[in-house]
Design a protein around this motif. Structure first.
Motif: not given
Length: 80
Positions: A20-21, A27-29, A47-50, A55-56
DNA sequence: GGTGAGCGA
């Protein structure tokens, strides 16, 4: 950037958050907080995004959006 | 097997 995702469907998995992200950025993880005793989803995850820019816009796009038939809440999690 | 605000082992 750490992203907090709440009000998920109980059958929504971490891979569902990831795909989804990933539509709005890298998406890192992704992780859905499931109960370690019973294994049932607690209904929220992270959710982790580099890329902070992605991300925003991912938060803006997925916040209050429909995921797996449920309106989810997406917002920044515990920043470090 | 179900619920529905909140921040993970």
């Amino acid at each position: 950037m750490n992203i907090f995702v709440a009000k998920l469907n109980f059958k929504t998995r971490k891979e569902d958050l990831e795909k989804a992200f990933s539509q709005y950025g890298q998406v890192a993880s992704a992780k859905v907080i499931t109960d370690r005793e019973t294994g049932r989803s607690k209904g929220f995850g992270f959710v982790e995004m580099p890329n902070d820019d992605e991300a925003n816009k991912a938060i803006a796009a997925l916040n209050e959006s429909e995921l797996d038939g449920r309106t989810i809440v997406v917002k920044p999690g515990n920043a470090k």
